[in-house]
Design a protein around this motif. Structure first.
Motif, short mmCIF file in Angstrom:
data_model
loop_
_atom_site.label_atom_id
_atom_site.label_comp_id
_atom_site.label_asym_id
_atom_site.label_seq_id
_atom_site.Cartn_x
_atom_site.Cartn_y
_atom_site.Cartn_z
N THR A 151 -7.26 7.30 -5.10
CA THR A 151 -7.32 7.29 -3.64
C THR A 151 -8.44 6.39 -3.15
O THR A 151 -8.29 5.67 -2.16
CB THR A 151 -7.50 8.71 -3.09
N ILE A 152 -9.58 6.41 -3.87
CA ILE A 152 -10.65 5.48 -3.50
C ILE A 152 -10.13 4.05 -3.60
O ILE A 152 -10.31 3.24 -2.69
CB ILE A 152 -11.88 5.68 -4.40
N GLU B 260 1.14 4.05 -3.00
CA GLU B 260 0.85 5.47 -2.85
C GLU B 260 2.01 6.33 -3.35
O GLU B 260 1.81 7.39 -3.90
CB GLU B 260 0.52 5.81 -1.39
N LEU C 67 0.98 8.96 -6.09
CA LEU C 67 1.12 10.40 -5.88
C LEU C 67 2.05 11.00 -6.92
O LEU C 67 1.78 12.06 -7.48
CB LEU C 67 1.64 10.70 -4.47
N LEU D 282 -6.70 -0.64 1.45
CA LEU D 282 -6.38 -0.52 2.87
C LEU D 282 -7.44 -1.22 3.72
O LEU D 282 -7.12 -1.94 4.66
CB LEU D 282 -6.30 0.97 3.22
N ILE D 283 -8.71 -1.01 3.37
CA ILE D 283 -9.79 -1.68 4.12
C ILE D 283 -9.61 -3.20 4.02
O ILE D 283 -9.68 -3.91 5.03
CB ILE D 283 -11.18 -1.28 3.57
N PHE E 224 -12.91 -6.28 -1.58
CA PHE E 224 -12.40 -4.91 -1.51
C PHE E 224 -11.03 -4.79 -2.14
O PHE E 224 -10.76 -3.85 -2.89
CB PHE E 224 -12.39 -4.44 -0.05
N LEU F 249 -12.79 12.70 0.62
CA LEU F 249 -11.69 11.72 0.71
C LEU F 249 -11.09 11.73 2.11
O LEU F 249 -10.79 10.69 2.69
CB LEU F 249 -10.61 12.04 -0.31
N ALA G 116 -5.58 14.75 -13.93
CA ALA G 116 -4.83 14.35 -12.73
C ALA G 116 -5.76 14.31 -11.53
O ALA G 116 -5.67 13.40 -10.70
CB ALA G 116 -3.67 15.31 -12.48
N PHE G 117 -6.66 15.28 -11.45
CA PHE G 117 -7.56 15.30 -10.29
C PHE G 117 -8.49 14.09 -10.29
O PHE G 117 -8.68 13.44 -9.27
CB PHE G 117 -8.38 16.59 -10.28
N LEU H 4 -6.58 11.25 -9.24
CA LEU H 4 -6.30 11.31 -7.79
C LEU H 4 -7.51 10.80 -7.01
O LEU H 4 -7.37 10.00 -6.08
CB LEU H 4 -5.97 12.75 -7.40
N VAL H 5 -8.70 11.25 -7.39
CA VAL H 5 -9.88 10.83 -6.64
C VAL H 5 -10.09 9.32 -6.79
O VAL H 5 -10.22 8.61 -5.79
CB VAL H 5 -11.12 11.61 -7.12
N VAL I 251 -6.88 -4.93 3.43
CA VAL I 251 -5.73 -5.37 4.20
C VAL I 251 -6.09 -5.40 5.69
O VAL I 251 -5.72 -6.33 6.42
CB VAL I 251 -4.51 -4.45 3.94
N LEU J 57 -4.15 20.85 -6.75
CA LEU J 57 -4.77 20.69 -8.08
C LEU J 57 -6.04 21.53 -8.18
O LEU J 57 -6.29 22.16 -9.22
CB LEU J 57 -5.10 19.22 -8.33
N THR K 13 -7.77 3.28 -0.78
CA THR K 13 -8.46 3.14 0.49
C THR K 13 -9.19 1.80 0.56
O THR K 13 -9.23 1.16 1.61
CB THR K 13 -9.44 4.31 0.69
N PHE K 14 -9.74 1.37 -0.58
CA PHE K 14 -10.37 0.04 -0.62
C PHE K 14 -9.33 -1.03 -0.29
O PHE K 14 -9.60 -1.96 0.47
CB PHE K 14 -10.98 -0.21 -2.00
N PHE L 97 0.84 -1.21 0.00
CA PHE L 97 0.00 0.00 0.00
C PHE L 97 0.87 1.25 0.00
O PHE L 97 0.61 2.20 -0.75
CB PHE L 97 -0.93 -0.03 1.22
#
Lengths: 95, 320, 494, 118
Positions: free
Chosen positions: C171-172, C141, C145, C178-179, C215, D37, C163-164, C167-168, C181, D95, C175-176, C137
């Motif tokens: 990151t989702i 990242e 990033l 991470l959940i 997940f 987020l 890029a945005f 990024l969104v 793990v 951004l 995070t999935f 993880f």
């Protein structure tokens, strides 16, 4: 004893939260956030004593020092009373 | 009693979360986010995660809020009403949530001391780390030694963020000190800032070097350190702060922290150990561990403090 | 002595040289630094592949902590192949970057560009090499990033929104993961992948583990742009600087696929993933949909970069298709295509980079009659295109050959038809470019452009050369892939 | 019943996570997305820390006379994850600032409209 103190603090936080959500002005919210910050400090201190590990007061101290800064940042940016000077104060300002 | 506090805090978090969904004023939302962080930090204390609480408080209520406020200032405060009905997102969220709740059904109970998570690796950390590393704070010994490589990754992540903000926003060194003129009148603020500034720095040093024995460590110290300078910049103007710590110096420091960390790893390699094997750094393995942890925490602190300031400078020196 | 530390050096070298790169003031120096490092990384990768081939799976305990307590680096044949892909592409792309970046990115940003490039390289290599679920993880990242930054450096404002969006979604996804793990840790008490897989056998039949599996799979699928979670990819590839598109198309999604392989086979095992969770059927459906839908969409694109981006989504479908068969031949075919497609797509994006350097655009209408002015660039594009379609003597043919073979052995003859149909669609979109560049007359006001410089053509042609070499003699790649697939299947059956 | 009592804690945390997730995917405002987020990630952190709690335990800082400690490993992971989260937030906000400068809006729908026009 701890029960009484922590209930009072929790109730106070809840009341502060109501103000933060209902507003109506930004200042209400800033003040509410700052108040919750202060109450959190108390909360952490109480918890430290309650669990018999008062050295966690360190964390409380960090809260004291830091919650002040974010409040300051908001007030610096949002300064409608000052009109055009608002932007010069922050250096970034509002459009 | 702790359970009751836990429940109330969770309830308050839920209310805050819903309020964030509904609120239209973005500065208001930012304030609520800061409250959300504060509440979750208190919850972390209840759940015995003191190091995490310290970090969440320093980041969520401190730096992240400041950055969000700065962004709102550079953009706009009002959120427009969404054009389309959020039916699909609602469905996705419900499905995801339902899946997770389905997953909880076979979980060990909350707080169950016999849960597998507590019986295996974590258990031996608690028993062996005082002997193998000799640091009372087990979180520090796992963070800096057993899983020291994750922490190197973490420092790199934050360094990447600095590179990103530099690339996206850059920073300008200000010729004239514009803000200072407007601030001169606010005596109370300046006195308090002057009082707090050395206190915060002193406290940062305490957190940096006391991390072995109590909550704290390089990361928290770095954030607190940077917060001190942000306070200074807020009170006396960005130009004054930049004269104190110039942007170029920050760039060097941010790089230096990562390099210190990597150098400790490479040095232990040269001394015949594995990468990041601190025990070869001194004659006595325990002393070696101490030295290694001290050095890498220093690297972490330096990088984090300077990266936070780079990011802050980036946001605040941006103009339309 | 040094050779024992190669796994750590593989990642630490680019990671530690990134800060150095940030400090170099002159763009030229930063470029030279990144270039040297990328070649060293390639050298280390080659040595590691030799080591793995000679001694089998390598394990390196970081900090000398024994496995479940510390973080382990673990390289088997599949990992070695992935390292080789990432390191090769990094080393090939950087010489190209020197000229291309000079034009596409502002001078003061080029130091930052190389810093982020090295970080991304380190992140991707770290993902491949690590044997620890949480460490994965962290390195995910790092690479994510830095990719957001690299994409945002593109020259139009749409690079920022791309890029945005990435990024969104990224990151989702993270995070999935991470959940997932967290849930795995909750029931096994460990984070080491091999250790998880061993302790999983007792608790595999719980709802918690099923959710954890879902997940992690969804999280990784976002990262590797599996249809229909690919929405970030077309914009990101279209608006990123040319070099970045070439690098990502060849590495970022491929590393995602590798993580998926690790999850299905090493961590959860075939019995759980494919039999209990039916992930094979689901993946097969999604892969087939990707191959058809994305290829169809690609036909209607007028921006050639965007066309190739959609084509990438389709090609990821091919690779996933191979993996979804869960047989030795299927996984090997998937890995061969992974390797070949990395080379082809990188070469195609590089030749588009050459075009962008001269024309300042990659719109189809601006490329009319371009073949006369930039014969070498267009020839590279055509060669890559042929391979994408899968004509004999190209590497694309080899991977499709194995893929069709694997599908037929398992009795999935409709899949073989789908592969051929999708290749037909590839023929159409590649033909559109060929037709425009070779058979149309340039418009009146179009600039008289020169051929691209050698520093950019050589990297592209190197990859094209490798592509033809594999097309003729695929024994090396296919040997490694089959060996790797054998190990994965062996780990998966237990 | 005991099933319910043992797990309601996690359920509330799941509601928190989904609140953040909903903000990310349902709100067109870019700042709100970043904040979503942030909430999503913070809630996942709460989830991890809940895993680490041991009934009757205390913070994992070894001291004489204390025998039950909470699990330190999730704490370590979350310390790292918080930092990663902050890095993501900072980049996301940077951004947003640039997008606002380039488009004059931070509303996703308006940005789409502008992109279609060109």
């Amino acid at each position: 004893m701890f029960i009484a103190v922590s209930s009072v603090i929790l109730i106070a936080i809840a009341v502060g939260l109501v103000r933060a959500i209902r507003g109506p002005s930004l200042y209400d919210r800033v003040l509410a956030a700052n108040m919750i910050g202060t109450l959190t400090v108390l909360m952490v201190a109480i918890l430290g004593f309650m669990t018999g590990r008062p050295e966690f007061l360190d964390i409380a101290l960090v809260y004291v020092l830091i919650s002040f800064v974010s409040t300051l940042a908001v007030l610096r940016v949002h300064n409608p009373g000052a009109g055009t000077t608002a932007s010069s104060v922050k250096g970034s300002g509002e459009q | 009693m702790e359970n009751l506090i836990n429940d109330v805090l969770l309830g308050l978090l839920m209310i805050t979360g819903f309020a964030i969904v509904r609120m239209k004023s973005l500065l208001g939302v930012t304030m609520l986010t800061s409250i959300y962080s504060l509440l979750s930090a208190s919850l972390f204390v209840v759940l015995d995660a003191v190091d995490v609480a310290l970090t969440e408080a320093a980041i969520g209520a401190g730096i992240a809020t400041v950055l969000m406020v700065a962004t709102v200032a550079l953009t706009t405060d009002e959120e427009k009403v969404p054009r389309h009905t959020p039916l699909l997102p609602l469905l996705v969220v419900m499905a995801t949530g339902a899946a997770l709740i389905y997953g909880t059904l076979d979980m060990p109970h909350h707080g169950d001391p016999l849960a597998p998570a507590h019986r295996y690796v974590a258990d031996s950390y608690l028993h062996d780390s005082p002997v193998e590393i000799g640091v009372p704070n087990v979180v520090t010994s796992v963070l800096a030694s057993y899983r020291g490589y994750d922490t190197l990754g973490e420092v790199t992540v934050i360094f990447t963020a600095a590179a990103g903000v530099l690339a996206l926003l850059g920073y300008r060194t200000r010729g004239r000190n514009i803000e200072a003129a407007g601030i001169r009148k606010q005596v109370v603020l300046r006195v308090i800032a002057k009082l707090f500034f050395p206190l915060i720095l002193l406290f940062a040093l305490y957190v940096q070097f006391h991390g072995d024995y109590g909550p704290g460590g390089g990361f928290q110290a770095g954030v607190i350190f940077a917060t001190g300078f942000i306070l200074y910049a807020l009170a006396f103007g960005l130009g004054t702060a930049q004269r104190l710590i110039p942007s170029q110096l920050l760039r060097i420091l941010a790089a230096a922290g990562v390099l210190i960390y990597a150098a400790v790893g490479l040095e232990s390699m040269l001394l015949g150990g594995k990468f990041l094997e601190y025990r070869v750094l001194a004659d006595d393995p325990i002393a070696g561990q101490h030295l290694g942890i001290l050095l890498i925490e220093l690297g972490v602190g330096i990088t984090v403090a300077s990266v936070m300031l780079i990011i802050y400078y980036g946001f605040v020196s941006r103009r339309h | 002595m040094l050779s024992t530390h190669l796994p750590a050096l593989q990642v630490v070298l680019p990671l530690a040289s990134a800060p150095v790169c940030l400090l170099l003031r002159h763009p030229r120096h930063a470029w030279a630094c990144a270039l040297t490092i990328s070649w060293l990384v390639l050298a280390i990768a080659v040595m590691l592949v030799q080591q793995v081939a000679a001694t089998g799976t390598i394990s390196y305990a970081i900090g000398a902590w024994a496995t479940p307590w510390g973080i382990e680096y673990r390289i088997d044949m599949a990992g070695a192949l992935m390292i080789l892909v990432v390191a090769t592409i990094g080393a090939v792309v950087l010489p190209f970057a020197g000229r291309s970046i000079q034009q596409e990115i502002r001078k003061k940003h080029s130091g930052l560009f190389y810093t982020c490039f090295l970080l991304c390289l380190a992140g991707l290599l770290g993902i491949v090499v690590t044997g620890d679920a949480f460490n994965l993880f962290v390195f995910l990242e790092i690479s994510s990033l830095s990719s957001y930054v690299l994409i945002s450096l593109g020259c139009t404002r749409r690079a920022l929104t791309a890029a945005f969006q990435y990024l969104v979604m990224g990151t989702i996804g993270a995070t999935f993961i991470l959940i997932g793990v967290g849930l795995l840790y909750m029931l096994t008490g460990t984070l080491n992948m091999v250790d998880i897989s061993q302790r999983l056998t007792e608790v595999a039949d719980t709802r918690t583990i099923r959710v954890a599996f879902a997940f992690v799979t969804v999280g990784v699928s976002i990262k590797l742009a599996l249809f229909p979670l690919h929405l970030w990819l077309p914009n990101a590839y279209t608006f990123a600087p040319s070099v970045v598109s070439a690098f990502f198309a060849a590495t970022a999604t491929k590393v995602g696929i590798y993580v998926l392989l690790r999850l299905f086979f090493t961590v959860f095992g075939i019995g759980f993933s494919f039999v209990a969770m039916h992930v094979g059927e689901i993946m097969m459906l999604l892969a087939a949909a990707a191959m058809m839908v994305a290829s169809l969409v690609a036909i209607f694109q007028n921006n050639v970069k965007r066309m190739l981006a959609y084509s990438s989504v389709a090609q990821i479908g091919y690779i996933i298709l191979g993996i979804s068969l869960a047989s030795r031949d299927g996984v090997a075919a998937g890995m061969i295509h992974l390797f070949n497609h990395a080379l082809i797509k990188c070469a195609l994006f590089l030749s588009l980079g050459c075009i962008f350097l001269r024309l300042g655009s990659v719109e189809l209408q601006d490329m009319r009659g371009l073949a006369k002015r930039m014969p070498w660039t267009m020839a590279a594009f055509v060669a890559g295109g042929l391979s994408l379609i899968g004509l004999p003597l190209t590497s694309g043919f080899i991977s499709k050959w194995y893929l069709v073979g694997a599908a037929l052995t398992d009795g999935y003859w409709p899949l073989a038809v789908l592969i051929l149909l999708s290749s037909l669609l590839a023929l159409i979109y590649i033909w559109r470019v060929v037709e425009t560049a070779y058979f149309q007359v340039p418009g009146a006001g179009m600039p008289l452009v020169k051929e691209a410089p050698a520093s950019m053509l050589i990297p592209a042609w190197l990859l094209i050369g490798a592509n033809f070499y594999i097309g003729v003699d695929a024994s090396l790649v296919s040997g490694i892939a089959h060996q790797a697939a054998g190990i994965l299947i062996e780990q998966g059956v237990r | 019943m005991s099933e319910l009592l043992g797990h309601y804690n996690y359920w509330i945390v799941i509601v928190l996570m989904m609140t953040g997730f909903y903000i990310v995917i349902a709100r067109p405002n870019l700042i709100k997305k970043v904040i979503g987020l942030f909430i999503f990630q913070t809630s996942v952190f709460i989830f991890f820390i809940s895993i680490a709690k041991v009934e009757g335990g205390t913070a994992p800082i070894i001291e004489e006379g204390i025998s039950v400690y909470s699990n330190p490993l999730p704490h370590v992971l979350i310390l790292t994850a918080i930092v990663v989260g902050l890095a993501t937030t900072a980049l996301g906000l940077a951004l947003v600032v640039r997008i606002r400068e380039a488009y004059g809006t931070i509303n996703e729908d308006d940005i789409h409209v502008q992109d279609e026009e060109r």
